[in-house]
Design a protein around this motif. Structure first.
Motif, PDB file in Angstrom:
ATOM      1  N   HIS A  32       0.821  -1.153   0.112  1.00  0.00           N
ATOM      2  CA  HIS A  32      -0.032  -0.302  -0.161  1.00  0.00           C
ATOM      3  C   HIS A  32       0.986   1.705   0.066  1.00  0.00           C
ATOM      4  N   LEU A  33       2.250   0.913  -0.116  1.00  0.00           N
ATOM      5  CA  LEU A  33       2.989   2.574   0.259  1.00  0.00           C
ATOM      6  C   LEU A  33       3.330   2.378  -1.142  1.00  0.00           C
ATOM      7  N   SER A  34       3.689   1.363  -1.991  1.00  0.00           N
ATOM      8  CA  SER A  34       4.009   1.209  -3.408  1.00  0.00           C
ATOM      9  C   SER A  34       5.480   1.251  -3.151  1.00  0.00           C
ATOM     10  N   GLN A  35       5.972   0.401  -1.951  1.00  0.00           N
ATOM     11  CA  GLN A  35       7.593  -0.277  -1.827  1.00  0.00           C
ATOM     12  C   GLN A  35       8.380  -1.372  -2.735  1.00  0.00           C
ATOM     13  N   ASN A  36       8.929  -0.882  -3.446  1.00  0.00           N
ATOM     14  CA  ASN A  36       9.806  -1.454  -4.465  1.00  0.00           C
ATOM     15  C   ASN A  36      11.181  -0.924  -4.093  1.00  0.00           C
ATOM     16  N   PHE A  37      12.198  -1.893  -3.634  1.00  0.00           N
ATOM     17  CA  PHE A  37      13.481  -1.194  -3.536  1.00  0.00           C
ATOM     18  C   PHE A  37      14.703  -1.248  -4.456  1.00  0.00           C
ATOM     19  N   LEU A  38      15.636  -0.479  -4.260  1.00  0.00           N
ATOM     20  CA  LEU A  38      16.848  -0.683  -5.375  1.00  0.00           C
ATOM     21  C   LEU A  38      18.225  -1.074  -4.392  1.00  0.00           C
ATOM     22  N   LEU A  39      18.675  -2.066  -4.119  1.00  0.00           N
ATOM     23  CA  LEU A  39      20.104  -2.465  -3.668  1.00  0.00           C
ATOM     24  C   LEU A  39      20.656  -2.126  -4.350  1.00  0.00           C
ATOM     25  N   CYS A  60      16.599  16.903  -1.733  1.00  0.00           N
ATOM     26  CA  CYS A  60      15.087  16.643  -0.582  1.00  0.00           C
ATOM     27  C   CYS A  60      15.346  14.892  -1.373  1.00  0.00           C
ATOM     28  N   GLU A  61      15.200  14.220  -0.822  1.00  0.00           N
ATOM     29  CA  GLU A  61      14.494  12.682  -0.957  1.00  0.00           C
ATOM     30  C   GLU A  61      13.677  12.336  -0.696  1.00  0.00           C
ATOM     31  N   VAL A  62      12.916  12.233  -1.336  1.00  0.00           N
ATOM     32  CA  VAL A  62      11.713  11.091  -1.572  1.00  0.00           C
ATOM     33  C   VAL A  62      10.889  10.337  -1.534  1.00  0.00           C
ATOM     34  N   GLY A  63      11.013   9.562   0.145  1.00  0.00           N
ATOM     35  CA  GLY A  63      10.740   8.042   0.751  1.00  0.00           C
ATOM     36  C   GLY A  63      11.725   7.403   0.145  1.00  0.00           C
ATOM     37  N   PRO A  64      13.120   7.796   1.447  1.00  0.00           N
ATOM     38  CA  PRO A  64      14.213   7.731   1.538  1.00  0.00           C
ATOM     39  C   PRO A  64      14.111   5.301   1.170  1.00  0.00           C
ATOM     40  N   ARG A  89       9.269   2.553   9.911  1.00  0.00           N
ATOM     41  CA  ARG A  89      10.155   1.122  10.531  1.00  0.00           C
ATOM     42  C   ARG A  89      11.380   1.931   9.318  1.00  0.00           C
ATOM     43  N   PHE A  90      11.406   2.689   8.899  1.00  0.00           N
ATOM     44  CA  PHE A  90      12.781   3.355   8.083  1.00  0.00           C
ATOM     45  C   PHE A  90      13.790   4.151   8.903  1.00  0.00           C
ATOM     46  N   ILE A  91      12.748   4.862   9.667  1.00  0.00           N
ATOM     47  CA  ILE A  91      13.372   6.089  10.731  1.00  0.00           C
ATOM     48  C   ILE A  91      15.004   5.442  11.245  1.00  0.00           C
ATOM     49  N   GLY A 110       6.780  12.039   7.528  1.00  0.00           N
ATOM     50  CA  GLY A 110       6.157  12.845   7.220  1.00  0.00           C
ATOM     51  C   GLY A 110       5.226  12.582   5.964  1.00  0.00           C
ATOM     52  N   ASP A 111       4.566  12.616   5.185  1.00  0.00           N
ATOM     53  CA  ASP A 111       4.582  13.035   3.698  1.00  0.00           C
ATOM     54  C   ASP A 111       4.595  13.312   2.714  1.00  0.00           C
ATOM     55  N   ILE A 112       5.061  12.929   1.603  1.00  0.00           N
ATOM     56  CA  ILE A 112       5.557  13.711   1.415  1.00  0.00           C
ATOM     57  C   ILE A 112       4.394  14.751   0.505  1.00  0.00           C
ATOM     58  N   GLY A 140      13.801  11.310  -6.144  1.00  0.00           N
ATOM     59  CA  GLY A 140      13.232  10.258  -5.295  1.00  0.00           C
ATOM     60  C   GLY A 140      13.216   9.522  -6.402  1.00  0.00           C
ATOM     61  N   ASN A 141      13.453   7.965  -5.558  1.00  0.00           N
ATOM     62  CA  ASN A 141      12.633   6.615  -6.192  1.00  0.00           C
ATOM     63  C   ASN A 141      10.751   6.493  -5.810  1.00  0.00           C
ATOM     64  N   LEU A 142      10.054   7.634  -6.611  1.00  0.00           N
ATOM     65  CA  LEU A 142       9.402   7.384  -6.034  1.00  0.00           C
ATOM     66  C   LEU A 142       8.340   6.593  -5.709  1.00  0.00           C
ATOM     67  N   PRO A 143       7.069   6.275  -4.707  1.00  0.00           N
ATOM     68  CA  PRO A 143       5.804   5.599  -4.473  1.00  0.00           C
ATOM     69  C   PRO A 143       4.916   5.578  -5.899  1.00  0.00           C
ATOM     70  N   PHE A 144       4.708   4.779  -6.972  1.00  0.00           N
ATOM     71  CA  PHE A 144       3.629   4.881  -7.928  1.00  0.00           C
ATOM     72  C   PHE A 144       2.324   5.357  -7.319  1.00  0.00           C
ATOM     73  N   ASN A 145       1.822   4.811  -6.203  1.00  0.00           N
ATOM     74  CA  ASN A 145       0.602   5.637  -5.782  1.00  0.00           C
ATOM     75  C   ASN A 145       0.879   6.950  -5.761  1.00  0.00           C
ATOM     76  N   VAL A 146       1.231   7.718  -5.403  1.00  0.00           N
ATOM     77  CA  VAL A 146       1.683   9.227  -5.115  1.00  0.00           C
ATOM     78  C   VAL A 146       2.150   9.487  -6.271  1.00  0.00           C
ATOM     79  N   SER A 147       3.149   9.225  -7.701  1.00  0.00           N
ATOM     80  CA  SER A 147       3.486   9.585  -8.247  1.00  0.00           C
ATOM     81  C   SER A 147       2.830  11.009  -8.986  1.00  0.00           C
TER      82      SER A 147
HETATM   83  N1  SAM Z   1      14.025   5.031  -1.850  1.00  0.00           N
HETATM   84  C1  SAM Z   1      14.512   3.660  -1.911  1.00  0.00           C
HETATM   85  C2  SAM Z   1      14.926   2.701  -2.944  1.00  0.00           C
HETATM   86  O1  SAM Z   1      15.588   3.609  -3.696  1.00  0.00           O
HETATM   87  O2  SAM Z   1      14.569   1.853  -2.519  1.00  0.00           O
HETATM   88  C3  SAM Z   1      12.483   3.432  -1.467  1.00  0.00           C
HETATM   89  C4  SAM Z   1      11.845   3.206  -2.477  1.00  0.00           C
HETATM   90  S1  SAM Z   1      10.844   3.309  -2.521  1.00  0.00           S
HETATM   91  C5  SAM Z   1       9.155   3.076  -4.176  1.00  0.00           C
HETATM   92  C6  SAM Z   1       8.913   4.125  -2.626  1.00  0.00           C
HETATM   93  C7  SAM Z   1       9.642   4.863  -0.653  1.00  0.00           C
HETATM   94  O3  SAM Z   1       8.396   5.713  -0.088  1.00  0.00           O
HETATM   95  C8  SAM Z   1       8.911   4.285   0.564  1.00  0.00           C
HETATM   96  O4  SAM Z   1       9.775   3.617   1.720  1.00  0.00           O
HETATM   97  C9  SAM Z   1       7.734   4.466   1.052  1.00  0.00           C
HETATM   98  O5  SAM Z   1       7.653   3.981   2.387  1.00  0.00           O
HETATM   99  C10 SAM Z   1       8.090   6.163   0.967  1.00  0.00           C
HETATM  100  N2  SAM Z   1       6.543   6.609   0.629  1.00  0.00           N
HETATM  101  C11 SAM Z   1       5.121   6.504   0.107  1.00  0.00           C
HETATM  102  N3  SAM Z   1       4.031   7.155   0.531  1.00  0.00           N
HETATM  103  C12 SAM Z   1       5.058   7.932   0.639  1.00  0.00           C
HETATM  104  C13 SAM Z   1       3.997   9.789   1.119  1.00  0.00           C
HETATM  105  N4  SAM Z   1       3.424  10.126   0.549  1.00  0.00           N
HETATM  106  N5  SAM Z   1       5.505  10.213   1.549  1.00  0.00           N
HETATM  107  C14 SAM Z   1       6.436  10.225   1.763  1.00  0.00           C
HETATM  108  N6  SAM Z   1       7.380   9.067   1.572  1.00  0.00           N
HETATM  109  C15 SAM Z   1       6.301   7.769   0.668  1.00  0.00           C
END
Ligand code: SAM
Length: 345
Positions: A32-39, A60-64, A89-91, A110-112, A140-147
């Motif tokens: 639900h938070l569109s989490q797909n990580f880059l390792l 400013c990095e979105v969703g680290p 959980r990431f903090i 917080g929420d971007i 940012g590697n943006l979460p798809f659901n908010v991009s």
């Molecule tokens: N940057 C990391 C990487 O490249 O591996 C994670 C990228 S993952 C696609 C998206 C990240 O954005 C997750 O960590 C997720 O928890 C976070 N995220 C999702 N919705 C968010 C929001 N509204 N505001 C801030 N962060 C958000």
């Protein structure tokens, strides 16, 4: 020699790998938070290179998330990295990174979509709009659901020079689903040309940098991912309020496979629809039988000029919304909407 010593001082000390961080903190990806990580840090380095020189930059990095991209940003020499992460959980993992780069990482839980970035950086970094961009980047590697909502919000901020663009022409380097990246950068006549193409390109120079295959992410998303770089233009190609431009573009693209006049018509209430559509297209000198995808940005500018002119004479037009009228109309027997079916981009 001095330069290489300086650069090496940016580099982070040895840290657990991103895979180890994920295991250490038990960071199972949340759908639900569109989490797909880059390792793969070579890949995150490649994304960061698209932003240009980050030496001494504010970022400013979105969703680290677990912090792979953050490491690359720090290794590229950014001295002030503000990360905005929604998932608690990431903090802890991000704090570890912050300790490894003292004074260079600020963590916002917080929420971007609601974060006030204009308050996140000092005014001293501001640059005049018609000068060079400030040394501030959004990455940012943006979460798809908010991009998509996020880029629309930032495009509006660019038009109004607010939010992150109160500092000047802040550049953005962001990932999108490949299909969305193609729409953002599609040229006139291409299959992917859409509302997003015009919205982004009338305000920015937009560059589709490269595609990352889905298999590079953990977990693997269903689609590939495109990295897109945006630099706001000194002079937007259409100079009307964002809301007006957005309305014209949205209506024109309402029926993307039909002649453009079909969409233009929907800017006007039924009683005056025929007359005002003709007037608008004539004043804009746009062929009514072009498809929305075939229109250039100067033609959209001419349409916005013509619409603004009509609204000046009849201000109530500005508030007219065809969809609202449609919503209030009863459905036909088959349950279809009374007019043609919408095809949204
Ligand atoms: N940057 C990391 C990487 O490249 O591996 C994670 C990228 S993952 C696609 C998206 C990240 O954005 C997750 O960590 C997720 O928890 C976070 N995220 C999702 N919705 C968010 C929001 N509204 N505001 C801030 N962060 C958000």
């Amino acid at each position: 020699m001095a330069a290489s010593t300086k650069l090496s001082s940016f580099r982070l000390p040895p840290l657990p790998t991103i895979g180890e961080i994920i295991k250490l903190y038990n960071l199972r990806a949340e759908k639900h938070l569109s989490q797909n990580f880059l390792l793969d840090l070579r890949l995150t380095d490649k994304i960061v290179r698209q932003a240009g020189c980050l030496r001494d930059a504010h970022v400013c990095e979105v969703g680290p998330g677990p912090g792979g991209l953050t490491r690359s940003i720090l290794n590229a020499g950014a001295t002030d990295v503000l990360v905005v992460e929604k998932d608690t959980r990431f903090i802890s993992g991000l704090k570890l990174l912050s300790e490894a780069a003292p004074g260079r990482v600020r963590i916002v839980h917080g929420d971007i979509l609601t974060y006030r970035m204009d308050r996140g950086f000092p005014d001293t970094i501001s640059k005049p709009w018609d000068g060079d961009p400030p040394n501030l980047h959004i990455i940012g590697n943006l979460p798809f659901n908010v991009s998509t909502p996020l880029i629309i919000k930032w495009l509006e901020n660019i038009a109004n020079r607010t939010g992150p663009f109160a500092f000047g022409r802040t550049q953005l380097t962001l990932t999108f689903q490949k299909e969305v990246a193609e729409r953002l950068t599609a040229s006139t006549g291409s299959k992917q040309r859409s509302r997003l193409s015009i919205m982004a390109q009338y305000l920015c120079t937009v560059h589709n940098c490269f595609t990352i295959p889905g298999r590079a992410f953990v977990p693997k998303p269903k689609v590939d991912v495109g990295v897109v770089h945006f630099t706001p233009l000194v002079q937007p190609q259409i100079q009307h309020p964002f809301k007006l431009v957005e309305k014209v573009i949205r209506n024109v693209f309402q029926f993307r496979r039909k002649y453009c006049y079909k969409g233009v018509e929907k800017l006007f209430p039924e009683a005056s629809r025929f007359e005002l559509t003709q007037k608008m297209l004539q004043n804009a000198d746009v062929d009514p039988t072009l498809r929305p995808t075939e229109l250039t940005i100067p033609q959209f500018r001419a349409l916005a000029d013509a619409y603004a002119h009509l609204c000046m004479h009849e201000p109530s037009l500005l508030h007219y919304e065809f969809r609202e009228e449609l919503r209030l109309k009863p459905l036909t027997k088959q349950g279809n909407k009374p007019e043609d079916t919408f095809i949204m981009d």
